[in-house]
Structure formats: C-alpha cells, structure tokens
Scaffold this motif. Sequence first.
Motif, PDB file in Angstrom:
ATOM      1  N   LEU A  60       1.041  -1.329   0.220  1.00 51.33           N
ATOM      2  CA  LEU A  60      -0.199   0.044   0.059  1.00 51.33           C
ATOM      3  C   LEU A  60       0.632   1.066  -0.511  1.00 51.33           C
ATOM      4  O   LEU A  60       0.620   2.707  -1.014  1.00 51.33           O
ATOM      5  N   GLU A  61       1.891   1.404   0.717  1.00 54.44           N
ATOM      6  CA  GLU A  61       2.560   3.275   0.502  1.00 54.44           C
ATOM      7  C   GLU A  61       3.810   2.548  -0.908  1.00 54.44           C
ATOM      8  O   GLU A  61       4.041   3.688  -0.965  1.00 54.44           O
ATOM      9  N   ASP A  62       4.086   1.848  -0.473  1.00 58.15           N
ATOM     10  CA  ASP A  62       4.480   1.170  -2.741  1.00 58.15           C
ATOM     11  C   ASP A  62       3.452   1.893  -3.753  1.00 58.15           C
ATOM     12  O   ASP A  62       3.789   2.861  -4.191  1.00 58.15           O
ATOM     13  N   ASP A  63       1.768   1.934  -3.152  1.00 58.38           N
ATOM     14  CA  ASP A  63       1.045   2.541  -4.230  1.00 58.38           C
ATOM     15  C   ASP A  63       0.875   3.700  -3.767  1.00 58.38           C
ATOM     16  O   ASP A  63      -0.357   4.402  -4.129  1.00 58.38           O
ATOM     17  N   ARG A  64       1.526   4.564  -2.641  1.00 57.99           N
ATOM     18  CA  ARG A  64       1.057   5.884  -2.111  1.00 57.99           C
ATOM     19  C   ARG A  64      -0.597   5.895  -1.611  1.00 57.99           C
ATOM     20  O   ARG A  64      -0.860   7.214  -1.773  1.00 57.99           O
ATOM     21  N   THR A  65      -0.647   4.660  -1.644  1.00 54.50           N
ATOM     22  CA  THR A  65      -1.764   4.552  -0.241  1.00 54.50           C
ATOM     23  C   THR A  65      -1.477   4.709   1.014  1.00 54.50           C
ATOM     24  O   THR A  65      -0.811   3.784   1.629  1.00 54.50           O
ATOM     25  N   VAL A  66      -1.531   6.204   1.747  1.00 53.72           N
ATOM     26  CA  VAL A  66      -0.975   6.140   2.993  1.00 53.72           C
ATOM     27  C   VAL A  66      -1.811   6.811   3.751  1.00 53.72           C
ATOM     28  O   VAL A  66      -1.290   7.504   4.908  1.00 53.72           O
ATOM     29  N   ASP A  67      -3.329   5.858   4.213  1.00 56.83           N
ATOM     30  CA  ASP A  67      -4.452   6.855   4.617  1.00 56.83           C
ATOM     31  C   ASP A  67      -4.130   6.510   5.879  1.00 56.83           C
ATOM     32  O   ASP A  67      -4.255   4.804   6.101  1.00 56.83           O
ATOM     33  N   PRO A  68      -4.079   6.535   7.337  1.00 54.86           N
ATOM     34  CA  PRO A  68      -3.469   6.095   8.353  1.00 54.86           C
ATOM     35  C   PRO A  68      -4.653   4.581   8.569  1.00 54.86           C
ATOM     36  O   PRO A  68      -3.835   4.170   9.033  1.00 54.86           O
ATOM     37  N   LEU A 165     -10.625   0.224   1.007  1.00 56.66           N
ATOM     38  CA  LEU A 165     -11.183  -1.260   0.905  1.00 56.66           C
ATOM     39  C   LEU A 165     -10.623  -1.686  -0.640  1.00 56.66           C
ATOM     40  O   LEU A 165      -9.810  -2.840  -0.424  1.00 56.66           O
ATOM     41  N   ALA A 166     -10.695  -1.125  -1.554  1.00 56.56           N
ATOM     42  CA  ALA A 166      -9.629  -2.014  -2.920  1.00 56.56           C
ATOM     43  C   ALA A 166      -8.888  -1.718  -2.901  1.00 56.56           C
ATOM     44  O   ALA A 166      -8.310  -3.308  -3.127  1.00 56.56           O
ATOM     45  N   ALA A 167      -8.395  -0.916  -2.474  1.00 54.34           N
ATOM     46  CA  ALA A 167      -7.344  -0.573  -2.050  1.00 54.34           C
ATOM     47  C   ALA A 167      -6.141  -2.110  -1.517  1.00 54.34           C
ATOM     48  O   ALA A 167      -5.294  -2.683  -1.220  1.00 54.34           O
ATOM     49  N   LEU A 168      -7.116  -2.095  -0.464  1.00 53.19           N
ATOM     50  CA  LEU A 168      -6.813  -3.223   0.766  1.00 53.19           C
ATOM     51  C   LEU A 168      -6.858  -4.341   0.136  1.00 53.19           C
ATOM     52  O   LEU A 168      -5.504  -5.697   0.870  1.00 53.19           O
ATOM     53  N   GLN A 169      -7.799  -5.231  -0.697  1.00 55.25           N
ATOM     54  CA  GLN A 169      -7.942  -6.319  -0.744  1.00 55.25           C
ATOM     55  C   GLN A 169      -7.409  -6.107  -2.382  1.00 55.25           C
ATOM     56  O   GLN A 169      -6.498  -7.256  -1.901  1.00 55.25           O
ATOM     57  N   LYS A 170      -6.602  -5.317  -2.498  1.00 53.58           N
ATOM     58  CA  LYS A 170      -5.765  -5.517  -4.028  1.00 53.58           C
ATOM     59  C   LYS A 170      -4.474  -6.107  -3.325  1.00 53.58           C
ATOM     60  O   LYS A 170      -3.451  -6.839  -3.752  1.00 53.58           O
ATOM     61  N   ALA A 171      -4.070  -5.091  -2.310  1.00 52.71           N
ATOM     62  CA  ALA A 171      -2.575  -5.604  -1.810  1.00 52.71           C
ATOM     63  C   ALA A 171      -2.562  -6.579  -0.712  1.00 52.71           C
ATOM     64  O   ALA A 171      -1.683  -8.330  -0.829  1.00 52.71           O
ATOM     65  N   ASP A 172      -4.166  -7.488  -0.838  1.00 54.38           N
ATOM     66  CA  ASP A 172      -4.078  -8.783   0.343  1.00 54.38           C
ATOM     67  C   ASP A 172      -3.107  -9.632  -0.767  1.00 54.38           C
ATOM     68  O   ASP A 172      -3.106 -10.817  -0.282  1.00 54.38           O
TER      69      ASP A 172
END
Length: 175
Positions: A60-68, A165-172
């Motif tokens: 997620l951090e590599d994708d710059r998705t940085v929401d706390p 949620l989509a970003a979390l699922q993709k990374a998972d």
Amino acid sequence: MKLPSIYYRARQFGQALKARTLSEADLAEVQAILTPEQMTLFSRLQPSEQSHSLRVLRTLEDDRTVDPDLKVAALLHDIGKIRYPLRLWQRVFVVLGKALWPKRAQAWGEKEARGWQTPFVVAAQHPAWGAEIALEAGVSPRASRLIRAHQNSIPAEENLENRLLAALQKADQQH
C-alpha cells in the motif's frame, strides 16, 4: 482452481514456511503506526501472519496509499485469526476445501468452530471477529469497517472508504 490462483497459493505457502519473527527494524515500522494496545494484538499473530500483514502495508505504501486508517487495517486485517490460531496444514486444508467443494466450504464456515470445521469457520468469520477485537483495542470505526469487509465484495457506491477497501483487498491478494 485457475493457474494464477495456484501460483498465488503456492507462493503464499512458501512464504508461510519461511516466515520468521520480524526484525527490530520491521517491528519499529509497525510500532510507528499502531498504538501500544494494538501492538499487543499484532504480537499475538503468528510470524507468518505478521510478515503477511507487513507485506500488505508495504504494498500500500509503494502504491502511495497512505491513509492512516488503511495502514492500521493492513496490519490488523487478519487479527481475528488470534481467536483460533491455525496450523499451516489447516490453512492448506481450507484452501483445498474451498477449491474442491466451494459451497460446502462456505456452509462449514458458517458453523461453530468445532473439530475439523474450525479452519473453515476461522477463514469465514475472522474478519468480523477481527473488527470487534480491533475496535476494542482503539482502532477507528473506519479501520474496523475495513477489517470487517476485507473479504467482502466491494460495494458499487464510489466513495473514499470503498476505494480504501479496494486498495486493501488488492494488496492482500498480492501476498
């Protein structure tokens, strides 16, 4: 089971086999995100689950998705598994069961955690358990909702939480 899924599961199995306790640097990275109470929960995950969660966070951090809230959810999305820790062979059993008998595996997951069905129950119900456990440990309501929904279909409504949620699922799914 399709070829990409077989590859994913084989890689996941290999990662679980070679998982070790996180390094001090890895733990410091996690501690920078989680509160002490949440860190206590994280420490109860098996080493393979801790490594998995850290890989999800880094993706997620590599994708710059940085929401706390997303960072917390990435680290604690599988925390419900602490309720009934599974051995590696039990996780393999679930994967095979889902591949061979998907409808039966789904039905087994809806039962109580008893005997040979316990791994299916954990696989199905750990998101809800995890959301409750994490909320008790002080995560935000949004982080709790992300944990609860991390295995669900993403609602069609376009909003920030569904994008997270989509970003979390993709990374998972990558780990």
